[in-house]
Structure formats: structure tokens, C-alpha cells
Scaffold this motif. Sequence first.
Motif, PDB file in Angstrom:
ATOM      1  N   TYR A  18       0.746  -0.861   0.193  1.00  0.00           N
ATOM      2  CA  TYR A  18      -0.220  -0.332  -0.081  1.00  0.00           C
ATOM      3  C   TYR A  18       0.553   1.609   0.208  1.00  0.00           C
ATOM      4  O   TYR A  18       0.222   1.945  -0.731  1.00  0.00           O
ATOM      5  N   ALA A  19       1.929   1.491   1.280  1.00  0.00           N
ATOM      6  CA  ALA A  19       3.063   2.471   0.633  1.00  0.00           C
ATOM      7  C   ALA A  19       3.820   2.823  -0.131  1.00  0.00           C
ATOM      8  O   ALA A  19       3.668   3.620  -0.689  1.00  0.00           O
ATOM      9  N   LEU A  22       1.051   3.430  -2.717  1.00  0.00           N
ATOM     10  CA  LEU A  22       1.138   5.439  -2.737  1.00  0.00           C
ATOM     11  C   LEU A  22       1.811   6.209  -2.499  1.00  0.00           C
ATOM     12  O   LEU A  22       1.962   7.379  -3.978  1.00  0.00           O
ATOM     13  N   ILE A  85       0.393   8.721   4.195  1.00  0.00           N
ATOM     14  CA  ILE A  85      -0.372   7.344   4.441  1.00  0.00           C
ATOM     15  C   ILE A  85      -1.345   7.439   5.863  1.00  0.00           C
ATOM     16  O   ILE A  85      -2.939   6.547   6.210  1.00  0.00           O
ATOM     17  N   MET A  89      -5.756   6.634   6.588  1.00  0.00           N
ATOM     18  CA  MET A  89      -5.613   6.171   6.905  1.00  0.00           C
ATOM     19  C   MET A  89      -7.003   6.089   7.541  1.00  0.00           C
ATOM     20  O   MET A  89      -7.490   6.865   8.158  1.00  0.00           O
TER      21      MET A  89
END
Length: 97
Positions: A18-19, A22, A85, A89
Motif C-alpha cells: 500500500y505504501a 501510494l 499514509i 488511513m
Amino acid sequence: MLRHIDARMITNPRFQRYALDLAEELGIPVQESVRTGALPTRAHPSVQPGVPVIVIGIPVRYIHTHYGIAAHSDVENAARLAAAILERMDAAQISRF
């Protein structure tokens, strides 16, 4: 710099992906690494089994001396990624990890 593993922690692979995704989406350059030594995350009380954790680090030359050197852009990009992030979130996102 995103660490995949160190001596005492394996990063949650879905959180790491995900990071990385992104960062790519936002045009933030990221280095990936694996480390054999321990990082401070292992001692943090919130790091428990089942809690998704990633390590966002800053590459530093001469880290164990009195004059560690880092690129200003690496510091800025690490902060940009961490902020991105955190801004995105929520409980739904965490449940995907």
C-alpha cells in the motif's frame, strides 16, 4: 526508505505494498531495503502481533558518527509519504492489511 525486514520485525506485506503504491501514485521516490540489524520499532509498546507496522526511514551516510549526512529531499519525501499514509488511513483501510 521502506524496510521490508530487520532482525526482529517483518513488515506487513500488504501495508508495505500500500505504501509503495501510494508513493508511486503521488510521485514520491522510495528506496526499499532489508536490514539484518534491529530497529527501534521492536521496542515500541504499540508493536504487537497483528498490528500492521512499516518503517519509513531516511538514508543517512556516516550514521554512527557525529556528522551523519542525509539529503534534504529524502527527509522531505519521507515526511510526505508518512503524511499521505496518515491522511488516507481509516478503519476500512487498516482492515485490508
